[in-house]
Design an enzyme around this catalytic site. Structure first.
Site, PDB file in Angstrom:
ATOM      1  N   CYS A   1      40.771  44.440  44.830  1.00 37.40           N
ATOM      2  CA  CYS A   1      41.513  43.823  45.910  1.00 37.40           C
ATOM      3  C   CYS A   1      41.288  42.402  45.967  1.00 37.40           C
ATOM      4  CB  CYS A   1      41.293  44.300  47.123  1.00 37.40           C
ATOM      5  SG  CYS A   1      42.569  43.879  48.393  1.00 37.40           S
ATOM      6  N   CYS A   2      39.890  41.967  45.834  1.00 35.00           N
ATOM      7  CA  CYS A   2      39.478  40.618  46.014  1.00 35.00           C
ATOM      8  C   CYS A   2      40.087  39.852  44.567  1.00 35.00           C
ATOM      9  CB  CYS A   2      38.117  40.631  46.136  1.00 35.00           C
ATOM     10  SG  CYS A   2      37.414  41.127  47.629  1.00 35.00           S
TER      11      CYS A   2
ATOM     12  N   CYS B   1      38.560  43.666  56.375  1.00 34.66           N
ATOM     13  CA  CYS B   1      37.365  43.875  55.841  1.00 34.66           C
ATOM     14  C   CYS B   1      36.229  42.947  56.848  1.00 34.66           C
ATOM     15  CB  CYS B   1      37.375  42.983  54.613  1.00 34.66           C
ATOM     16  SG  CYS B   1      38.275  44.021  53.316  1.00 34.66           S
TER      17      CYS B   1
ATOM     18  N   CYS C   1      39.320  38.594  55.343  1.00 38.92           N
ATOM     19  CA  CYS C   1      40.372  39.359  55.616  1.00 38.92           C
ATOM     20  C   CYS C   1      40.144  40.250  56.695  1.00 38.92           C
ATOM     21  CB  CYS C   1      40.872  40.295  54.388  1.00 38.92           C
ATOM     22  SG  CYS C   1      41.243  39.166  52.999  1.00 38.92           S
TER      23      CYS C   1
ATOM     24  N   CYS D   1      32.791  38.461  47.189  1.00 38.21           N
ATOM     25  CA  CYS D   1      34.169  38.821  46.849  1.00 38.21           C
ATOM     26  C   CYS D   1      34.198  38.497  45.242  1.00 38.21           C
ATOM     27  CB  CYS D   1      35.037  37.892  47.665  1.00 38.21           C
ATOM     28  SG  CYS D   1      34.957  36.363  47.393  1.00 38.21           S
TER      29      CYS D   1
END
Length: 236
Positions: free
Chosen positions: A119-120, A205, A202, A230
């Site tokens: 995702c990162c 998170c 985010c 990240c």
């Protein structure tokens, strides 16, 4: 000059130098090939203030992952209005986001470290690579005090992953020093900081931290501390 020697010499020169001096040198020496990568943190807002005071045309960009807090978007606008600038905003490739969500779900980052890194990678690292095009230097708001993964970072480093010189003007600053600068110079900051969020990324998170917890404890809190990056600041 050989790169390793250049980095060594720059660190020797700027080891105890004020952040304003460090920023001023690099803005002039690498004009047109340097940018601040801002996450809108108190550190990056401090650096924005320092940069704009010296060169209002310098590039400052941020990444919109699509999962930010409303307060972060409000801060982008307020920063632009306060300084009379326009932050560059980079977005992820929507096709990659759609593929990732289709394959692993909308909140895949809770499933495993590998899924969180994916995702990162899609939401942050790929847009960052695009933002870096044409640059030789990036300015960061990292501080050693922030995390166990940042204890031995220097003012000037070579970023092997991105093939850039990375400059950390606030590396030795304490959190108190950053807040003192913000209050003294009336720098706009994310209002979530007043609600127990020392480090803001985010929304899914990030959580508020409890009294006495590490400043990075609210980021990816379900992982062990030595994994809480990240990928932007991994060192090789």
């Amino acid at each position: 000059m050989e790169r390793t020697q250049l980095i060594r010499d720059l660190n020797e020169r700027f080891r105890d130098a004020p952040a304003e001096e460090v920023v001023g040198f690099f803005l002039e020496a690498y004009k047109g090939r340097i940018a601040l990568s801002s996450s809108l943190s108190i550190e990056d807002q401090t650096l924005t203030d320092i940069i704009v005071r010296q060169d209002k045309t310098a590039r400052i960009f941020t990444l919109d992952t699509g999962r930010l807090f409303p307060e972060t978007y409000q801060l982008i606008d307020k920063t632009n209005l306060t300084y009379g600038i326009r932050l560059e905003v980079f977005f992820p490739d929507y096709r990659e986001v759609q593929r990732m969500v289709r394959e692993e779900g909308i909140n895949l980052f809770y499933n495993s470290i590998e899924s969180r890194h994916r995702c990162c990678q899609i939401r942050k690292l790929e847009p960052l690579a695009r933002a870096f095009q044409g640059l030789d230097v990036w300015i960061c708001g990292l501080r050693r005090e922030q995390s166990v993964t940042r204890q031995d970072m220097q003012v000037v480093e070579w970023d092997e992953m991105h093939q850039l010189i990375k400059v950390n003007p606030l590396i030795s600053w304490t959190e108190q020093q950053v807040w003192d600068y913000i209050r003294q110079h009336h720098v706009p900051y994310n209002k979530l900081h007043d609600k127990g969020y020392p480090s803001i990324g985010c929304e899914p998170c990030t959580r508020a931290v409890k009294p006495g917890e590490d400043v990075r404890a609210g980021r990816w809190w379900w992982e062990s501390p030595d994994h809480r990056e990240c990928g932007l600041h991994q060192r090789h």
